[in-house]
Motif scaffolding. Structure first.
Motif, short mmCIF file in Angstrom:
data_model
loop_
_atom_site.label_atom_id
_atom_site.label_comp_id
_atom_site.label_asym_id
_atom_site.label_seq_id
_atom_site.Cartn_x
_atom_site.Cartn_y
_atom_site.Cartn_z
N ALA A 63 0.83 -1.21 0.00
CA ALA A 63 0.00 0.00 0.00
C ALA A 63 0.85 1.25 0.00
N ASP A 64 2.05 1.16 0.55
CA ASP A 64 2.96 2.30 0.58
C ASP A 64 3.84 2.40 -0.65
N GLY A 65 3.57 1.56 -1.65
CA GLY A 65 4.23 1.74 -2.95
C GLY A 65 5.26 0.72 -3.34
N PHE A 66 5.52 -0.27 -2.50
CA PHE A 66 6.51 -1.29 -2.86
C PHE A 66 5.89 -2.31 -3.81
N ASN A 67 6.70 -2.79 -4.73
CA ASN A 67 6.27 -3.79 -5.69
C ASN A 67 5.86 -5.08 -4.99
N ARG A 68 4.66 -5.60 -5.32
CA ARG A 68 4.13 -6.79 -4.66
C ARG A 68 5.08 -7.98 -4.83
N GLU A 69 5.61 -8.18 -6.03
CA GLU A 69 6.49 -9.31 -6.27
C GLU A 69 7.77 -9.18 -5.46
N TYR A 70 8.28 -7.98 -5.38
CA TYR A 70 9.48 -7.72 -4.58
C TYR A 70 9.23 -8.06 -3.11
N VAL A 71 8.12 -7.58 -2.57
CA VAL A 71 7.78 -7.82 -1.17
C VAL A 71 7.60 -9.31 -0.90
N ASP A 72 6.86 -9.99 -1.78
CA ASP A 72 6.65 -11.43 -1.60
C ASP A 72 7.97 -12.19 -1.64
N THR A 73 8.87 -11.77 -2.53
CA THR A 73 10.16 -12.45 -2.65
C THR A 73 10.99 -12.25 -1.39
N VAL A 74 11.01 -11.03 -0.87
CA VAL A 74 11.77 -10.75 0.34
C VAL A 74 11.25 -11.59 1.52
N PHE A 75 9.94 -11.63 1.68
CA PHE A 75 9.36 -12.32 2.82
C PHE A 75 9.35 -13.84 2.67
N SER A 76 9.75 -14.35 1.50
CA SER A 76 9.81 -15.80 1.31
C SER A 76 11.15 -16.38 1.75
N ALA A 77 12.06 -15.53 2.22
CA ALA A 77 13.38 -16.01 2.66
C ALA A 77 13.24 -17.04 3.77
N SER A 78 13.94 -18.15 3.65
CA SER A 78 13.84 -19.23 4.63
C SER A 78 14.38 -18.82 5.99
N SER A 79 15.21 -17.78 6.03
CA SER A 79 15.79 -17.33 7.30
C SER A 79 14.80 -16.52 8.14
N LEU A 80 13.70 -16.11 7.54
CA LEU A 80 12.75 -15.24 8.22
C LEU A 80 11.74 -16.05 9.02
N GLU A 81 11.71 -15.83 10.31
CA GLU A 81 10.77 -16.53 11.19
C GLU A 81 10.25 -15.55 12.22
N TYR A 82 8.94 -15.57 12.42
CA TYR A 82 8.34 -14.60 13.33
C TYR A 82 8.65 -14.94 14.79
N SER A 83 8.99 -13.90 15.54
CA SER A 83 9.18 -14.01 16.98
C SER A 83 8.94 -12.65 17.60
N SER A 84 8.22 -12.64 18.71
CA SER A 84 7.95 -11.38 19.41
C SER A 84 9.00 -11.10 20.49
N SER A 85 10.01 -11.96 20.60
CA SER A 85 10.96 -11.86 21.72
C SER A 85 11.75 -10.56 21.72
N LEU A 86 12.09 -10.04 20.54
CA LEU A 86 12.88 -8.82 20.48
C LEU A 86 12.08 -7.63 21.01
N MET A 87 10.81 -7.52 20.59
CA MET A 87 9.97 -6.45 21.11
C MET A 87 9.74 -6.63 22.60
N ALA A 88 9.58 -7.87 23.03
CA ALA A 88 9.40 -8.13 24.46
C ALA A 88 10.61 -7.66 25.25
N ARG A 89 11.80 -7.94 24.73
CA ARG A 89 13.02 -7.52 25.42
C ARG A 89 13.10 -6.00 25.52
N LYS A 90 12.76 -5.32 24.43
CA LYS A 90 12.81 -3.86 24.44
C LYS A 90 11.81 -3.28 25.43
N MET A 91 10.59 -3.79 25.44
CA MET A 91 9.58 -3.28 26.35
C MET A 91 9.90 -3.62 27.81
N ARG A 92 10.53 -4.76 28.02
CA ARG A 92 10.94 -5.13 29.38
C ARG A 92 11.94 -4.12 29.93
#
Length: 303
Positions: free
Chosen positions: A37-66
């Protein structure tokens, strides 16, 4: 290179790699949609987020808020005690010897930068020493991963159990929700800047090592800083902040554009260094390391 060509280059680069969709990809849908929605190419975004190294975790935000919650509840006297004059780790003999050796080895380059930007060699070496120990500590996790995880963790209830508090008063919960949302929005802005910088310089964004909060390169620029202040110091047509010349020129450009010149008072210099990293302990540490390097240079010379 145009943005479209850069995107094509990155997609082509990834085409031969064995990239698999992350198992928890549903966590990224809102973030990906926001980027498109902010103007990035859909194919580019999908390709970036398909990286096998990318895994969701909330631990970093938890550490910062702690950390922020702990500081929120600190007695005022303890906050004052924590604000030391400067970080003494960087003004010991070993660190200063390393800084002085670097200054001597690259003195001609540093002099050329000083002539162009009016930033003394000792200041740039001090920054490099404190930021990455002269380029030897760069972070282990991709900056993209850290920023994406923080941007996708805007609700503190996702990680509340990790904070170490059974419950908080209503006013503290209101603060926590606002502060988490603000930090997530900040991370999104930096994530967007990282994608912009990467596409402009034909870099695979998920392969850029960075700090826990997304700074990268031997100069540890945040992505938004890189977009606005990074320059091509070696003239090869692209900006590589892991390269010595580009990083040093970019650091000098940042300081110069914030008003630096070598004849400023200590107070004014500290204010400008503070813009590099919002900590007065940090600013005073850079100033002190630079001062010590100047003293060593005046005794033993740069050559």
């Amino acid at each position: 290179m145009s943005r479209q060509l850069s995107i094509f280059f990155l997609i082509l680069f990834w085409g031969g790699a064995a990239l698999v969709q992350a198992a928890d990809s549903h966590n990224w849908d809102g973030l990906k949609g926001r980027l498109v929605a902010d103007g990035f190419n859909r194919e580019y975004v999908d390709t970036v987020f398909s990286a096998s190294s990318l895994e969701y975790s909330s631990s970093l935000m938890a550490r910062k808020m702690r950390v922020l919650l702990k500081r929120r509840f600190e007695p005022p006297a303890k906050k004052v005690a924590r604000e030391k004059e400067f970080d003494e780790r960087y003004v010991g003999p070993i660190m200063l010897a390393g800084g002085y050796s670097y200054l001597r080895e690259h003195y001609e380059l540093l002099q050329n930068i000083d002539k162009r930007y009016g930033v003394a060699p000792s200041v740039l070496v001090a920054l490099l020493l404190v930021e990455t120990k002269l380029g030897f500590t760069l972070g282990d996790v991709p900056a993209f991963n850290n920023l994406a995880n923080m941007a996708a963790s805007s609700d503190p209830m996702i990680f509340f159990d990790e904070l170490g508090y059974e419950k908080l008063e209503e006013k503290d919960m209101v603060w926590l929700k606002k502060r988490t949302k603000k930090k997530a929005d900040w991370a999104y802005k930096e994530l967007s800047a990282l994608l912009t910088f990467s596409s402009q310089n034909s870099i695979v964004p998920t392969e850029i090592p960075g700090s826990p909060y997304g700074a990268f390169g031997i100069c540890q620029f945040m992505p938004s800083t890189a977009v606005h202040y990074a320059v091509d110091g070696d003239g090869d047509g692209r900006i590589d902040l892991f390269g010595r010349d580009d990083a040093l020129f970019s650091m000098a450009n940042f300081l110069k554009r914030h008003g630096w010149n070598n004849s400023l008072s200590k107070e004014k210099k500290l204010k400008i260094i503070y813009r590099y990293n919002h900590s007065m302990v940090y600013a005073r540490t850079i100033y002190e390391v630079s001062r010590q390097l100047e003293k060593i240079s005046s005794t033993f010379g740069p050559d």
